[in-house]
Motif scaffolding. Structure first.
Motif, PDB file in Angstrom:
ATOM      1  N   GLY A  40      66.383  41.099  31.822  1.00  0.00           N
ATOM      2  CA  GLY A  40      67.592  41.295  31.040  1.00  0.00           C
ATOM      3  C   GLY A  40      67.476  40.816  29.612  1.00  0.00           C
ATOM      4  O   GLY A  40      68.456  40.868  28.860  1.00  0.00           O
ATOM      5  N   ASP A  41      66.286  40.354  29.204  1.00  0.00           N
ATOM      6  CA  ASP A  41      66.108  39.864  27.840  1.00  0.00           C
ATOM      7  C   ASP A  41      65.026  40.636  27.081  1.00  0.00           C
ATOM      8  O   ASP A  41      64.479  40.136  26.096  1.00  0.00           O
ATOM      9  N   VAL A  42      64.701  41.856  27.534  1.00  0.00           N
ATOM     10  CA  VAL A  42      63.829  42.714  26.740  1.00  0.00           C
ATOM     11  C   VAL A  42      64.650  43.892  26.225  1.00  0.00           C
ATOM     12  O   VAL A  42      65.593  44.344  26.879  1.00  0.00           O
ATOM     13  N   PHE A  43      64.276  44.362  25.054  1.00  0.00           N
ATOM     14  CA  PHE A  43      64.986  45.458  24.408  1.00  0.00           C
ATOM     15  C   PHE A  43      64.052  46.659  24.357  1.00  0.00           C
ATOM     16  O   PHE A  43      63.076  46.676  23.616  1.00  0.00           O
ATOM     17  N   ALA A  44      64.337  47.642  25.204  1.00  0.00           N
ATOM     18  CA  ALA A  44      63.549  48.879  25.252  1.00  0.00           C
ATOM     19  C   ALA A  44      64.543  50.036  25.312  1.00  0.00           C
ATOM     20  O   ALA A  44      64.724  50.671  26.357  1.00  0.00           O
ATOM     21  N   PRO A  45      65.228  50.306  24.210  1.00  0.00           N
ATOM     22  CA  PRO A  45      66.394  51.198  24.236  1.00  0.00           C
ATOM     23  C   PRO A  45      66.103  52.632  24.604  1.00  0.00           C
ATOM     24  O   PRO A  45      67.016  53.351  25.023  1.00  0.00           O
ATOM     25  N   ASP A  46      64.846  53.072  24.477  1.00  0.00           N
ATOM     26  CA  ASP A  46      64.521  54.469  24.760  1.00  0.00           C
ATOM     27  C   ASP A  46      63.822  54.666  26.100  1.00  0.00           C
ATOM     28  O   ASP A  46      63.448  55.800  26.446  1.00  0.00           O
ATOM     29  N   PHE A  47      63.629  53.585  26.854  1.00  0.00           N
ATOM     30  CA  PHE A  47      62.941  53.741  28.139  1.00  0.00           C
ATOM     31  C   PHE A  47      63.829  54.525  29.103  1.00  0.00           C
ATOM     32  O   PHE A  47      65.018  54.233  29.244  1.00  0.00           O
ATOM     33  N   ALA A  48      63.237  55.499  29.774  1.00  0.00           N
ATOM     34  CA  ALA A  48      63.979  56.336  30.717  1.00  0.00           C
ATOM     35  C   ALA A  48      63.604  55.964  32.148  1.00  0.00           C
ATOM     36  O   ALA A  48      62.434  56.063  32.548  1.00  0.00           O
ATOM     37  N   PHE A  49      64.577  55.508  32.910  1.00  0.00           N
ATOM     38  CA  PHE A  49      64.409  55.248  34.338  1.00  0.00           C
ATOM     39  C   PHE A  49      64.673  56.570  35.065  1.00  0.00           C
ATOM     40  O   PHE A  49      65.810  57.054  35.071  1.00  0.00           O
ATOM     41  N   THR A  50      63.636  57.158  35.661  1.00  0.00           N
ATOM     42  CA  THR A  50      63.773  58.504  36.212  1.00  0.00           C
ATOM     43  C   THR A  50      63.515  58.546  37.711  1.00  0.00           C
ATOM     44  O   THR A  50      62.742  57.749  38.255  1.00  0.00           O
ATOM     45  N   ARG A  51      64.144  59.521  38.356  1.00  0.00           N
ATOM     46  CA  ARG A  51      63.891  59.766  39.777  1.00  0.00           C
ATOM     47  C   ARG A  51      62.447  60.238  39.979  1.00  0.00           C
ATOM     48  O   ARG A  51      61.822  59.933  40.998  1.00  0.00           O
ATOM     49  N   GLN A  52      61.924  60.985  39.011  1.00  0.00           N
ATOM     50  CA  GLN A  52      60.553  61.476  39.138  1.00  0.00           C
ATOM     51  C   GLN A  52      59.557  60.325  39.225  1.00  0.00           C
ATOM     52  O   GLN A  52      58.597  60.363  40.010  1.00  0.00           O
ATOM     53  N   ALA A  53      59.794  59.276  38.423  1.00  0.00           N
ATOM     54  CA  ALA A  53      58.904  58.118  38.476  1.00  0.00           C
ATOM     55  C   ALA A  53      58.971  57.442  39.841  1.00  0.00           C
ATOM     56  O   ALA A  53      57.946  57.029  40.401  1.00  0.00           O
ATOM     57  N   VAL A  54      60.171  57.336  40.395  1.00  0.00           N
ATOM     58  CA  VAL A  54      60.329  56.730  41.717  1.00  0.00           C
ATOM     59  C   VAL A  54      59.618  57.568  42.779  1.00  0.00           C
ATOM     60  O   VAL A  54      58.920  57.032  43.647  1.00  0.00           O
ATOM     61  N   GLU A  55      59.777  58.882  42.706  1.00  0.00           N
ATOM     62  CA  GLU A  55      59.152  59.759  43.700  1.00  0.00           C
ATOM     63  C   GLU A  55      57.632  59.691  43.623  1.00  0.00           C
ATOM     64  O   GLU A  55      56.953  59.641  44.657  1.00  0.00           O
ATOM     65  N   ARG A  56      57.097  59.679  42.400  1.00  0.00           N
ATOM     66  CA  ARG A  56      55.641  59.564  42.252  1.00  0.00           C
ATOM     67  C   ARG A  56      55.148  58.244  42.822  1.00  0.00           C
ATOM     68  O   ARG A  56      54.125  58.191  43.528  1.00  0.00           O
ATOM     69  N   PHE A  57      55.868  57.186  42.508  1.00  0.00           N
ATOM     70  CA  PHE A  57      55.465  55.871  42.998  1.00  0.00           C
ATOM     71  C   PHE A  57      55.548  55.800  44.517  1.00  0.00           C
ATOM     72  O   PHE A  57      54.622  55.324  45.188  1.00  0.00           O
ATOM     73  N   ALA A  58      56.630  56.289  45.088  1.00  0.00           N
ATOM     74  CA  ALA A  58      56.802  56.241  46.540  1.00  0.00           C
ATOM     75  C   ALA A  58      55.693  57.012  47.248  1.00  0.00           C
ATOM     76  O   ALA A  58      55.205  56.599  48.305  1.00  0.00           O
ATOM     77  N   ALA A  59      55.279  58.131  46.643  1.00  0.00           N
ATOM     78  CA  ALA A  59      54.233  58.950  47.255  1.00  0.00           C
ATOM     79  C   ALA A  59      52.845  58.340  47.092  1.00  0.00           C
ATOM     80  O   ALA A  59      51.925  58.673  47.837  1.00  0.00           O
ATOM     81  N   SER A  60      52.699  57.434  46.125  1.00  0.00           N
ATOM     82  CA  SER A  60      51.376  56.877  45.831  1.00  0.00           C
ATOM     83  C   SER A  60      50.898  55.885  46.880  1.00  0.00           C
ATOM     84  O   SER A  60      49.690  55.646  47.006  1.00  0.00           O
ATOM     85  N   GLY A  61      51.832  55.270  47.601  1.00  0.00           N
ATOM     86  CA  GLY A  61      51.455  54.244  48.564  1.00  0.00           C
ATOM     87  C   GLY A  61      51.169  52.892  47.938  1.00  0.00           C
ATOM     88  O   GLY A  61      50.872  51.928  48.647  1.00  0.00           O
ATOM     89  N   ARG A  62      51.264  52.797  46.615  1.00  0.00           N
ATOM     90  CA  ARG A  62      51.021  51.515  45.946  1.00  0.00           C
ATOM     91  C   ARG A  62      52.196  50.566  46.183  1.00  0.00           C
ATOM     92  O   ARG A  62      53.284  50.981  46.604  1.00  0.00           O
ATOM     93  N   LEU A  63      51.957  49.303  45.854  1.00  0.00           N
ATOM     94  CA  LEU A  63      53.005  48.292  46.036  1.00  0.00           C
ATOM     95  C   LEU A  63      53.752  47.986  44.745  1.00  0.00           C
ATOM     96  O   LEU A  63      54.826  47.385  44.786  1.00  0.00           O
ATOM     97  N   ALA A  64      53.195  48.365  43.608  1.00  0.00           N
ATOM     98  CA  ALA A  64      53.880  48.162  42.329  1.00  0.00           C
ATOM     99  C   ALA A  64      53.305  49.119  41.306  1.00  0.00           C
ATOM    100  O   ALA A  64      52.133  49.513  41.381  1.00  0.00           O
ATOM    101  N   HIS A  65      54.148  49.499  40.362  1.00  0.00           N
ATOM    102  CA  HIS A  65      53.713  50.285  39.205  1.00  0.00           C
ATOM    103  C   HIS A  65      54.326  49.645  37.972  1.00  0.00           C
ATOM    104  O   HIS A  65      55.547  49.492  37.882  1.00  0.00           O
ATOM    105  N   LEU A  66      53.464  49.244  37.036  1.00  0.00           N
ATOM    106  CA  LEU A  66      53.890  48.483  35.869  1.00  0.00           C
ATOM    107  C   LEU A  66      53.833  49.336  34.611  1.00  0.00           C
ATOM    108  O   LEU A  66      52.933  50.154  34.446  1.00  0.00           O
ATOM    109  N   TRP A  67      54.785  49.113  33.721  1.00  0.00           N
ATOM    110  CA  TRP A  67      54.721  49.705  32.397  1.00  0.00           C
ATOM    111  C   TRP A  67      54.244  48.642  31.424  1.00  0.00           C
ATOM    112  O   TRP A  67      54.846  47.553  31.319  1.00  0.00           O
TER     113      TRP A  67
END
Length: 234
Positions: free
Chosen positions: A105-132
Motif C-alpha cells: 500500500g506504499d508503492v505508487f504504480a498508477p498505470d499498472f493494470a491488474f488483469t484477469r489474463q495475468a491471473v489465468e496465465r499464472f494459474a495455468a503455469s503451475g508456478r507458486l508466484a509471479h513477480l513484477w
C-alpha cells in the motif's frame, strides 16, 4: 491483498500521526491508487492488513470503497504489531483464494493494470508466484532478483531488478515445505517474505517479468514531495 501494516519509520514525522498508506499522492491516499486499479481490473474483494494506526485506515475506507469490498486483518489489534510480509499474508490466508494478488500500500504504480489474463496465465503455469520487477531505483542499485531465459525468477543472477511488491501468489507458497506457519497464523509469528521467495526460486516455482511503467517506492518525505510536484493527465 494490500499490505498496509508498516510503521513507515523513514517517513517520520509524517507517519507519527497517520499511517503511510493514508498519505496523499496527487490528491488521493496512497493506498487508494492500487485499490482503484484492482477494482478496475475486476478484483473488488480486497483484504487489507494493518498494524500502525490501522484504525485510521478502516475509518477512511470502511467495508466498501467505490467498487471494492474491504476486509481487514488487524495485526496490531490482534498481536500488538505487524507480522512482517509473509507472516501477514499467512494470517490473511483464510480470507484469500488459492490464487491472489498482493501489492504494498506504499508503492505508487498508477498505470499498472491488474488483469484477469495475468491471473489465468499464472494459474495455468503451475508456478507458486509471479513477480513484477522494475528498473533499479537509486536507493536499491543492486536490485533483488533476476529473470532467466525461460521466465523463471532467479535469486542469483548477473543482472538483478527491483521487486515492485506487485505479485500473484498461490497459497501453496505459504505452506510446507516453504513456510511452517499454520494457516491463519494463530500464534502471530513474524516472518519475512524474501526467504520464501528464494526457496521457491530454488525449486523453480517462481516466475517474473519486467514492468516498465512509472513506479515509486514512496519511502521518504522527499519522494512523496517529488510525486506531488508531478502532473498526471486528467
Amino acid at each position: 491483498m494490500i499490505l498496509a501494516a508498516g510503521r513507515g519509520e523513514r517517513m517520520r514525522p509524517l507517519t507519527d500521526q497517520a499511517p503511510k498508506p493514508l498519505l496523499e499522492v496527487q490528491g488521493r491516499p496512497l493506498m487508494q491508487w492500487p485499490l482503484e486499479a484492482l477494482a478496475a481490473g475486476g478484483f473488488g474483494d480486497v483484504v487489507v492488513n494493518t498494524a500502525w494506526l490501522g484504525e485510521q485506515i478502516e475509518a477512511r475506507f470502511g467495508s466498501r470503497h467505490g467498487g471494492s469490498t474491504l476486509r481487514y486483518s488487524h495485526e496490531g489489534r490482534d498481536f500488538g504489531g505487524a507480522l512482517e510480509t509473509a507472516g501477514g499474508i499467512v494470517r490473511a490466508l483464510p480470507m484469500l483464494g488459492d490464487v491472489f494478488w498482493v501489492v504494498a500500500g506504499d508503492v505508487f504504480a498508477p498505470d499498472f493494470a491488474f488483469t484477469r489474463q495475468a491471473v489465468e496465465r499464472f494459474a495455468a503455469s503451475g508456478r507458486l508466484a509471479h513477480l513484477w520487477l522494475v528498473a533499479n531505483p537509486l536507493h536499491n542499485p543492486k536490485g533483488d532478483f533476476g529473470i532467466g531465459a525461460d521466465g523463471s525468477a532467479l535469486s542469483d543472477a548477473a543482472q538483478k531488478h527491483t521487486f515492485s511488491t506487485i505479485a500473484l501468489y498461490r497459497s501453496g507458497l505459504f505452506a510446507p515445505p516453504f513456510c511452517a506457519i499454520p494457516p491463519g497464523n494463530p500464534g502471530g509469528a513474524k516472518a519475512a517474505l524474501a526467504p520464501l521467495l528464494r526457496a521457491g526460486m530454488a525449486a523453480g516455482a517462481i516466475s517474473a517479468e519486467l514492468y516498465d511503467g512509472p513506479w515509486t517506492d514512496v519511502g521518504t518525505p522527499e519522494r512523496l514531495a517529488a510525486l506531488n510536484k508531478e502532473k498526471r493527465p486528467a
